[in-house]
Structure formats: structure tokens, C-alpha cells
Design a protein around this motif. Structure first.
Motif, PDB file in Angstrom:
ATOM      1  N   UNK A 221       0.870  -1.178   0.000  1.00 30.36           N
ATOM      2  CA  UNK A 221       0.000   0.000   0.000  1.00 30.36           C
ATOM      3  C   UNK A 221       0.907   1.228   0.000  1.00 30.36           C
ATOM      4  N   UNK A 222       0.764   2.080  -0.986  1.00 30.96           N
ATOM      5  CA  UNK A 222       1.566   3.305  -1.082  1.00 30.96           C
ATOM      6  C   UNK A 222       3.054   3.008  -0.925  1.00 30.96           C
ATOM      7  N   UNK A 223       3.514   1.968  -1.615  1.00 31.29           N
ATOM      8  CA  UNK A 223       4.925   1.538  -1.638  1.00 31.29           C
ATOM      9  C   UNK A 223       5.407   0.936  -0.317  1.00 31.29           C
ATOM     10  N   UNK A 224       4.497   0.734   0.624  1.00 37.67           N
ATOM     11  CA  UNK A 224       4.844   0.128   1.902  1.00 37.67           C
ATOM     12  C   UNK A 224       4.502  -1.362   1.864  1.00 37.67           C
ATOM     13  N   UNK A 225       5.489  -2.215   2.093  1.00 35.15           N
ATOM     14  CA  UNK A 225       5.250  -3.658   2.158  1.00 35.15           C
ATOM     15  C   UNK A 225       4.791  -4.021   3.555  1.00 35.15           C
ATOM     16  N   UNK A 226       3.599  -4.596   3.652  1.00 39.99           N
ATOM     17  CA  UNK A 226       2.996  -4.941   4.937  1.00 39.99           C
ATOM     18  C   UNK A 226       2.886  -6.459   5.031  1.00 39.99           C
ATOM     19  N   UNK A 227       3.471  -7.067   6.055  1.00 40.96           N
ATOM     20  CA  UNK A 227       3.451  -8.530   6.151  1.00 40.96           C
ATOM     21  C   UNK A 227       2.042  -9.070   6.385  1.00 40.96           C
ATOM     22  N   UNK A 228       1.788 -10.260   5.856  1.00 37.57           N
ATOM     23  CA  UNK A 228       0.499 -10.916   6.060  1.00 37.57           C
ATOM     24  C   UNK A 228       0.735 -12.423   6.076  1.00 37.57           C
ATOM     25  N   UNK A 229       0.107 -13.116   7.020  1.00 38.41           N
ATOM     26  CA  UNK A 229       0.259 -14.569   7.110  1.00 38.41           C
ATOM     27  C   UNK A 229      -0.627 -15.248   6.072  1.00 38.41           C
ATOM     28  N   UNK A 230      -0.363 -16.517   5.831  1.00 41.48           N
ATOM     29  CA  UNK A 230      -1.137 -17.271   4.839  1.00 41.48           C
ATOM     30  C   UNK A 230      -2.618 -17.303   5.206  1.00 41.48           C
ATOM     31  N   UNK A 231      -2.910 -17.512   6.489  1.00 40.58           N
ATOM     32  CA  UNK A 231      -4.306 -17.589   6.938  1.00 40.58           C
ATOM     33  C   UNK A 231      -5.013 -16.247   6.779  1.00 40.58           C
ATOM     34  N   UNK A 232      -4.327 -15.178   7.191  1.00 40.02           N
ATOM     35  CA  UNK A 232      -4.937 -13.852   7.071  1.00 40.02           C
ATOM     36  C   UNK A 232      -5.044 -13.420   5.612  1.00 40.02           C
ATOM     37  N   UNK A 233      -4.158 -13.929   4.772  1.00 39.93           N
ATOM     38  CA  UNK A 233      -4.255 -13.628   3.347  1.00 39.93           C
ATOM     39  C   UNK A 233      -5.531 -14.229   2.760  1.00 39.93           C
ATOM     40  N   UNK A 234      -5.884 -15.444   3.212  1.00 42.14           N
ATOM     41  CA  UNK A 234      -7.137 -16.063   2.769  1.00 42.14           C
ATOM     42  C   UNK A 234      -8.328 -15.204   3.179  1.00 42.14           C
ATOM     43  N   UNK A 235      -8.293 -14.729   4.438  1.00 43.57           N
ATOM     44  CA  UNK A 235      -9.372 -13.862   4.919  1.00 43.57           C
ATOM     45  C   UNK A 235      -9.425 -12.567   4.116  1.00 43.57           C
ATOM     46  N   UNK A 236      -8.253 -12.046   3.797  1.00 43.48           N
ATOM     47  CA  UNK A 236      -8.173 -10.811   3.021  1.00 43.48           C
ATOM     48  C   UNK A 236      -8.835 -10.980   1.660  1.00 43.48           C
ATOM     49  N   UNK A 237      -8.521 -12.069   0.980  1.00 43.36           N
ATOM     50  CA  UNK A 237      -9.092 -12.306  -0.351  1.00 43.36           C
ATOM     51  C   UNK A 237     -10.610 -12.461  -0.289  1.00 43.36           C
ATOM     52  N   UNK A 238     -11.100 -13.106   0.772  1.00 41.31           N
ATOM     53  CA  UNK A 238     -12.552 -13.232   0.952  1.00 41.31           C
ATOM     54  C   UNK A 238     -13.203 -11.889   1.222  1.00 41.31           C
ATOM     55  N   UNK A 239     -12.535 -11.081   2.053  1.00 42.00           N
ATOM     56  CA  UNK A 239     -13.082  -9.758   2.369  1.00 42.00           C
ATOM     57  C   UNK A 239     -13.097  -8.845   1.148  1.00 42.00           C
ATOM     58  N   UNK A 240     -12.075  -8.934   0.327  1.00 44.53           N
ATOM     59  CA  UNK A 240     -12.008  -8.071  -0.847  1.00 44.53           C
ATOM     60  C   UNK A 240     -13.204  -8.301  -1.764  1.00 44.53           C
ATOM     61  N   UNK A 241     -13.638  -9.529  -1.856  1.00 41.76           N
ATOM     62  CA  UNK A 241     -14.784  -9.869  -2.716  1.00 41.76           C
ATOM     63  C   UNK A 241     -16.081  -9.257  -2.186  1.00 41.76           C
ATOM     64  N   UNK A 242     -16.107  -8.976  -0.876  1.00 40.70           N
ATOM     65  CA  UNK A 242     -17.331  -8.455  -0.267  1.00 40.70           C
ATOM     66  C   UNK A 242     -17.337  -6.924  -0.187  1.00 40.70           C
ATOM     67  N   UNK A 243     -16.135  -6.321  -0.274  1.00 42.19           N
ATOM     68  CA  UNK A 243     -16.056  -4.864  -0.120  1.00 42.19           C
ATOM     69  C   UNK A 243     -16.629  -4.147  -1.351  1.00 42.19           C
TER      70      UNK A 243
END
Length: 243
Positions: A221-243
Motif C-alpha cells: 500500500x503506497x509503496x509500503x510492504x505490509x506482512x500478512x500470514x497465509x491464513x490472514x491472506x485467505x481472509x483478506x481475499x474473501x473480504x475483498x470480494x465483499x467490499x
């Protein structure tokens, strides 16, 4: 009171600074850095906020420790303990104007250092208990109001890129500027109940509308690399579909 409390040492005598760092580490504290020059301190604070600053009064260079303390206090509320080998009346009266949390006279023993740090940590806890409104945060419609020192600042929620935890502080990264507030990330997460925001790491909450890239172990985000775990990445992808 936790021995994981972080301490920044500002001391231009590197042998003394290294000795202080060693003693603090032995006591269980986390020394985040040793800085010899006043000019290097404010850039460091933009990266990481310590719980306590140990600050030598007689720094070499254009600014001494007292002048530096005044500059720090314009932007941050960080407890300062002065280190000094010169305890004359003039220096003491100048230093008093910064309302320091303590003085340690050089040379000092390990016990002097330990007691000074513990007394400051106790005072910090007491101040938090006596000032519960310091961490107030309000969410109203499309804005969030956060307390910064003695005032409330309005931030448009859509302008927030991500929020980063720095121990008892949070840094709210927006499109145009950053806001440093006294709050835990958990407190902001509870109050900022907005669908587009998601906690992807113990130290980060992101605004999914501003994601530029999703990689295997981080997002950008804005050239900032933000760490994310595999599990939270799955949640992220699911949330993106709903946003």
C-alpha cells in the motif's frame, strides 16, 4: 509494568552509551538504538517511538540535550530522563523547563539506573489511569476523531491507507500525512468497525481500498510492504470480494 519497555539512548560518549545499553539489556529492557547526535533523533522517532528516552544534557553539536528535549516535546509525549555529568544550577534550571521525568548524574551505578527507569514506568502507568480520556477515539459517519495530545483531530476514513502499531502508540498513515496517537491497535480495531478495514498482522490494520499489490507473504500500500500470514491472506481475499 513490563520489562519489554523500549528505551532510546541519546549519548555522544559511545563507551558510556554502550555501558548503559548493556546494563539496561541485563535488566531486561529493550534498547532500540544509541544515537550520538541531536540532529539524528527526530528522524528516528518518525520510525519508532520508545517508551523512554535517556538523554545526555551535554551533547556535542549545534543542539544540546535540553534544546533537543524541547523539540521532541513539540511533537511527542515521551518521558525523558536526563543524563548529566554537570549538575550545576544553570543546567538544572534550564532542564527543569522541559519537565523531565528524572535526572541521573554521571557516574552512576546500575542500581541508580534501574530505580530511575522503574520510577518512570510507574509514573507512566499512573498518568494513564488518571487520564483515561487520552486514548479516546470516536467514529462518526465517514470520519474518525482521534485524540492527539490536547486536541481532537478529524480524519476522513477513506483517506486512511493503513494503521501501524508502535507499542502504546498508533501511527495512522493517510494520503497526505501521518497522525501519531496514544492508543493501542486493538482499541482502534474495536472502534473502527468498517468493512473496508482488516487487521492483517499483529501490527497492521489496512484499508483494502488502497491495496496496490498482493504478494505471497505481504501486501503493498503506497509503496509500503505490509506482512500478512497465509491464513490472514485467505481472509483478506474473501473480504475483498465483499467490499
Amino acid at each position: 509494568m513490563s520489562k519489554s519497555d523500549t528505551i532510546l539512548i541519546v549519548e555522544d560518549e559511545m563507551i558510556i552509551a554502550a555501558n548503559i545499553s548493556l546494563q539496561l539489556t541485563q535488566l531486561g529492557y529493550n534498547v532500540i538504538d544509541i544515537i550520538p547526535r541531536a540532529e539524528e533523533v527526530l528522524p528516528k522517532l518518525k520510525q519508532q517511538i520508545p517508551d523512554i528516552i535517556l538523554l545526555d544534557i551535554n551533547l556535542k553539536g549545534d543542539l544540546d540535550g535540553i534544546e533537543l528535549a524541547h523539540l521532541i516535546q513539540k511533537e511527542y509525549k515521551i518521558p525523558i530522563i536526563f543524563l548529566t555529568a554537570n549538575a550545576d544550577e544553570v543546567h538544572f534550571n534550564r532542564a527543569k523547563t522541559t519537565n523531565p521525568y528524572g535526572f541521573i548524574s554521571k557516574p552512576f551505578k546500575k542500581l541508580d539506573l534501574q530505580r530511575a527507569i522503574e520510577l518512570v514506568l510507574i509514573r507512566i502507568q499512573e498518568e494513564k489511569m488518571n487520564n483515561p480520556n487520552e486514548t479516546e477515539t470516536f467514529v462518526i459517519s465517514d470520519s474518525i476523531f482521534v485524540r492527539s495530545h490536547d486536541k481532537m483531530i478529524k480524519i476522513n476514513i477513506n483517506d486512511i491507507l493503513f494503521i501501524e502499531a508502535e507499542r502504546n502508540y498508533c501511527k495512522i498513515h493517510c494520503k497526505e500525512k501521518e497522525h501519531l496517537i496514544v492508543s493501542t491497535l486493538k482499541d482502534l480495531e474495536d472502534k473502527l468497525n468498517v468493512k473496508s478495514f482488516l487487521r492483517v498482522h499483529r501490527s497492521f490494520i489496512i484499508n483494502m481500498h488502497h491495496i496496490d499489490e498482493i504478494a505471497s507473504s505481504h501486501i503493498v500500500i503506497a509503496k509500503k510492504a505490509i506482512p500478512v500470514t497465509a491464513e490472514l491472506k485467505k481472509q483478506l481475499l474473501l473480504h475483498i470480494q465483499k467490499v
